[in-house]
Design a protein around this motif. Structure first.
Motif, mmCIF file in Angstrom:
data_model
loop_
_atom_site.group_PDB
_atom_site.id
_atom_site.type_symbol
_atom_site.label_atom_id
_atom_site.label_comp_id
_atom_site.label_asym_id
_atom_site.label_seq_id
_atom_site.Cartn_x
_atom_site.Cartn_y
_atom_site.Cartn_z
ATOM 1 N N SER A 197 0.589 -1.296 0.275
ATOM 2 C CA SER A 197 -0.356 -0.076 0.051
ATOM 3 C C SER A 197 0.968 1.059 0.005
ATOM 4 C CB SER A 197 -0.911 -0.384 1.217
ATOM 5 O OG SER A 197 -0.081 0.159 1.987
ATOM 6 N N ARG A 198 1.785 1.287 0.135
ATOM 7 C CA ARG A 198 2.889 2.620 0.021
ATOM 8 C C ARG A 198 3.895 2.924 -0.895
ATOM 9 N NH1 ARG A 198 9.054 0.434 2.859
ATOM 10 N NH2 ARG A 198 9.475 2.456 1.799
ATOM 11 N N LEU A 199 3.616 2.535 -2.303
ATOM 12 C CA LEU A 199 3.493 2.123 -3.511
ATOM 13 C C LEU A 199 2.768 3.513 -4.352
ATOM 14 C CD1 LEU A 199 4.612 -1.376 -4.262
ATOM 15 C CD2 LEU A 199 6.000 -0.422 -3.395
ATOM 16 N N ALA A 200 1.932 3.387 -4.154
ATOM 17 C CA ALA A 200 1.504 4.551 -4.571
ATOM 18 C C ALA A 200 0.173 5.586 -4.040
ATOM 19 C CB ALA A 200 0.793 3.668 -5.904
ATOM 20 N N PRO A 201 -0.839 5.900 -4.160
ATOM 21 C CA PRO A 201 -1.415 6.880 -2.680
ATOM 22 C C PRO A 201 -2.380 5.470 -3.063
ATOM 23 C CG PRO A 201 -0.767 8.367 -4.487
ATOM 24 C CD PRO A 201 0.260 7.324 -4.753
ATOM 25 N N GLY A 202 -2.815 4.717 -3.992
ATOM 26 C CA GLY A 202 -3.776 4.154 -3.983
ATOM 27 C C GLY A 202 -3.798 3.012 -4.078
ATOM 28 N N GLY A 203 -2.418 2.555 -3.473
ATOM 29 C CA GLY A 203 -1.987 1.168 -3.564
ATOM 30 C C GLY A 203 -1.183 0.317 -4.697
ATOM 31 N N VAL A 204 -0.985 -0.717 -4.759
ATOM 32 C CA VAL A 204 -0.911 -1.259 -5.792
ATOM 33 C C VAL A 204 -2.306 -1.800 -7.252
ATOM 34 C CG1 VAL A 204 0.191 -3.880 -7.674
ATOM 35 C CG2 VAL A 204 0.809 -2.615 -5.700
ATOM 36 N N GLN A 205 -3.107 -1.914 -6.234
ATOM 37 C CA GLN A 205 -4.447 -1.453 -6.504
ATOM 38 C C GLN A 205 -4.655 -0.347 -7.609
ATOM 39 O OE1 GLN A 205 -7.601 -1.339 -3.731
ATOM 40 N NE2 GLN A 205 -6.295 -2.530 -2.705
ATOM 41 N N GLY A 206 -4.526 0.719 -6.660
ATOM 42 C CA GLY A 206 -4.252 2.120 -7.846
ATOM 43 C C GLY A 206 -3.531 1.605 -9.169
ATOM 44 N N LEU A 207 -2.416 1.662 -8.774
ATOM 45 C CA LEU A 207 -1.529 1.795 -9.790
ATOM 46 C C LEU A 207 -2.068 0.610 -10.859
ATOM 47 C CD1 LEU A 207 1.856 0.809 -8.361
ATOM 48 C CD2 LEU A 207 1.304 2.857 -9.388
ATOM 49 N N ARG A 208 -2.366 -0.938 -10.468
ATOM 50 C CA ARG A 208 -3.200 -1.527 -11.709
ATOM 51 C C ARG A 208 -4.359 -1.826 -11.949
ATOM 52 N NH1 ARG A 208 1.448 -2.553 -12.191
ATOM 53 N NH2 ARG A 208 3.175 -3.813 -11.347
ATOM 54 N N GLN A 209 -5.035 -0.098 -11.815
ATOM 55 C CA GLN A 209 -6.785 -0.218 -11.855
ATOM 56 C C GLN A 209 -7.496 -1.603 -11.637
ATOM 57 O OE1 GLN A 209 -6.197 1.630 -15.732
ATOM 58 N NE2 GLN A 209 -6.195 4.016 -14.371
ATOM 59 N N LEU A 210 -7.421 -2.028 -10.418
ATOM 60 C CA LEU A 210 -8.421 -3.045 -10.153
ATOM 61 C C LEU A 210 -8.997 -2.717 -8.914
ATOM 62 C CD1 LEU A 210 -5.404 -6.007 -10.588
ATOM 63 C CD2 LEU A 210 -7.966 -5.696 -11.751
ATOM 64 N N GLU A 211 -10.131 -3.239 -8.748
ATOM 65 C CA GLU A 211 -10.284 -3.109 -7.498
ATOM 66 C C GLU A 211 -10.938 -4.147 -6.978
ATOM 67 O OE1 GLU A 211 -14.852 -0.962 -6.209
ATOM 68 O OE2 GLU A 211 -14.516 -0.244 -7.808
ATOM 69 N N PRO A 212 -10.449 -4.542 -5.907
ATOM 70 C CA PRO A 212 -10.963 -5.931 -5.149
ATOM 71 C C PRO A 212 -11.522 -6.172 -4.218
ATOM 72 C CG PRO A 212 -9.058 -4.723 -3.711
ATOM 73 C CD PRO A 212 -9.397 -3.910 -5.408
ATOM 74 N N ASP A 213 -12.258 -7.142 -3.320
ATOM 75 C CA ASP A 213 -13.781 -7.084 -2.547
ATOM 76 C C ASP A 213 -13.063 -6.875 -1.351
ATOM 77 O OD1 ASP A 213 -15.894 -8.442 -5.323
ATOM 78 O OD2 ASP A 213 -14.172 -9.741 -4.862
ATOM 79 N N LEU A 214 -11.659 -6.857 -1.160
ATOM 80 C CA LEU A 214 -11.242 -6.845 0.786
ATOM 81 C C LEU A 214 -9.707 -6.182 0.087
ATOM 82 C CD1 LEU A 214 -13.047 -9.618 2.811
ATOM 83 C CD2 LEU A 214 -13.802 -7.199 2.415
ATOM 84 N N THR A 215 -9.643 -5.918 0.915
ATOM 85 C CA THR A 215 -8.059 -5.020 1.228
ATOM 86 C C THR A 215 -7.506 -5.239 1.887
ATOM 87 O OG1 THR A 215 -8.356 -3.444 -0.903
ATOM 88 C CG2 THR A 215 -6.459 -3.091 0.986
ATOM 89 N N THR A 216 -6.754 -5.714 2.574
ATOM 90 C CA THR A 216 -5.474 -5.961 3.910
ATOM 91 C C THR A 216 -4.563 -4.366 4.343
ATOM 92 O OG1 THR A 216 -3.814 -8.009 3.672
ATOM 93 C CG2 THR A 216 -6.507 -8.435 4.216
ATOM 94 N N LEU A 217 -4.666 -4.131 5.461
ATOM 95 C CA LEU A 217 -3.609 -3.122 5.675
ATOM 96 C C LEU A 217 -3.357 -3.259 6.847
ATOM 97 C CD1 LEU A 217 -5.444 0.194 4.147
ATOM 98 C CD2 LEU A 217 -4.073 -1.488 3.304
ATOM 99 N N GLY A 218 -1.452 -3.307 7.272
ATOM 100 C CA GLY A 218 -1.082 -2.595 8.391
ATOM 101 C C GLY A 218 0.225 -2.127 8.334
ATOM 102 N N LYS A 219 1.387 -2.547 8.563
ATOM 103 C CA LYS A 219 2.368 -1.510 8.709
ATOM 104 C C LYS A 219 2.395 0.055 9.526
ATOM 105 C CE LYS A 219 4.741 -5.694 7.367
ATOM 106 N NZ LYS A 219 5.640 -6.221 8.828
ATOM 107 N N PHE A 220 3.150 0.373 8.411
ATOM 108 C CA PHE A 220 3.076 2.406 8.302
ATOM 109 C C PHE A 220 2.148 2.627 9.205
ATOM 110 C CE2 PHE A 220 2.552 1.906 3.801
ATOM 111 C CZ PHE A 220 1.466 2.986 3.655
ATOM 112 N N TRP A 221 0.700 2.262 8.186
ATOM 113 C CA TRP A 221 -0.611 2.762 8.677
ATOM 114 C C TRP A 221 -0.881 3.205 10.214
ATOM 115 C CZ3 TRP A 221 -2.024 5.961 4.734
ATOM 116 C CH2 TRP A 221 -2.456 5.382 4.313
ATOM 117 N N GLY A 222 -0.090 2.129 10.891
ATOM 118 C CA GLY A 222 -0.265 2.756 12.719
ATOM 119 C C GLY A 222 0.487 3.590 13.111
ATOM 120 N N GLY A 223 1.108 4.241 12.023
ATOM 121 C CA GLY A 223 2.054 5.385 12.777
ATOM 122 C C GLY A 223 3.685 4.702 14.032
ATOM 123 N N GLY A 224 3.792 3.864 12.977
ATOM 124 C CA GLY A 224 4.724 3.319 14.434
ATOM 125 C C GLY A 224 3.923 1.954 15.193
#
Length: 208
Positions: free
Chosen positions: A21-48
């Motif tokens: 998700s750090r690879l583009a403002p919309g994540g890889v799904q934004g880069l590839r222009q795909l819309e999944p049904d669910l997305t999991t997030l973690g790591k830096f989105w917790g501010g450390g």
């Protein structure tokens, strides 16, 4: 293909974007222009802080809304952690902005191109694969198209490269993974490229 097949058979398409998700403002799904049904997030989105999240369409997420008749209870130790949510929100709003995201990943693309040019120009089986600010180095001169081509994380070549970069004050994962961070500038990339050049020239005879 996965999007088409899951839609055809009525299955859910889940994107694990914990790292990507750090690879583009919309994540890889934004880069590839795909819309999944669910997305999991973690790591830096917790501010450390410890963090994990998932989300998707309203039609799916309604099953977790117990107030509206949902049947799935999603409890957890870190649920509703106000400090984590605040740190993550401020980090995304004020620190890792879309412009900062694009700058960091452009820097990663530049680094990967320069590392690949090194291997080619020196005639050494060395290359880097990845997207934006996430990449991994490989000791092959042909394109990586199969998992069997990926050298073991504890191979002598990977360990030696890792240790010699540490000697020069540069840290990459021992398995060859490189992740850029926001403070990095072009001067940091140049330093890593120069250290890699010196390493390849010094050990060229035993790297193939």
């Amino acid at each position: 293909m996965l999007r088409e097949e899951t839609q055809r058979i009525g299955a859910l398409l889940v994107f694990d974007e914990v790292m990507t998700s750090r690879l583009a403002p919309g994540g890889v799904q934004g880069l590839r222009q795909l819309e999944p049904d669910l997305t999991t997030l973690g790591k830096f989105w917790g501010g450390g802080f410890a963090f994990g999240a998932f989300g998707g369409s309203r039609a799916l997420m309604r099953h977790l809304d117990l107030r509206a008749g949902g049947a799935v209870s999603q409890g957890g130790t870190f649920n509703n952690n106000v400090m984590t949510m605040t740190a993550g929100f401020v980090g995304a709003r004020d620190v890792y902005t879309p412009d900062a995201c694009r700058r960091l990943n452009a820097l990663g693309d530049m680094l990967r191109d320069e590392l690949n040019e090194l291997g080619q120009s020196l005639g050494v089986g060395f290359q880097a694969t990845g997207i934006g600010g996430i990449m991994t180095t490989h000791w092959h001169d042909s394109p990586i198209t199969d998992p069997a081509q990926v050298e073991a994380a504890d191979s002598p070549r990977r360990r030696l490269f890792h240790l010699e970069l540490l000697e020069r004050g540069l840290y990459i994962a021992r398995r060859g993974m490189i992740n850029l961070s926001l403070p990095m500038q072009e001067s940091d990339v140049a330093r890593l490229v120069q250290a890699t050049r010196e390493y390849l020239m010094r050990h060229a005879g035993m790297l193939d």
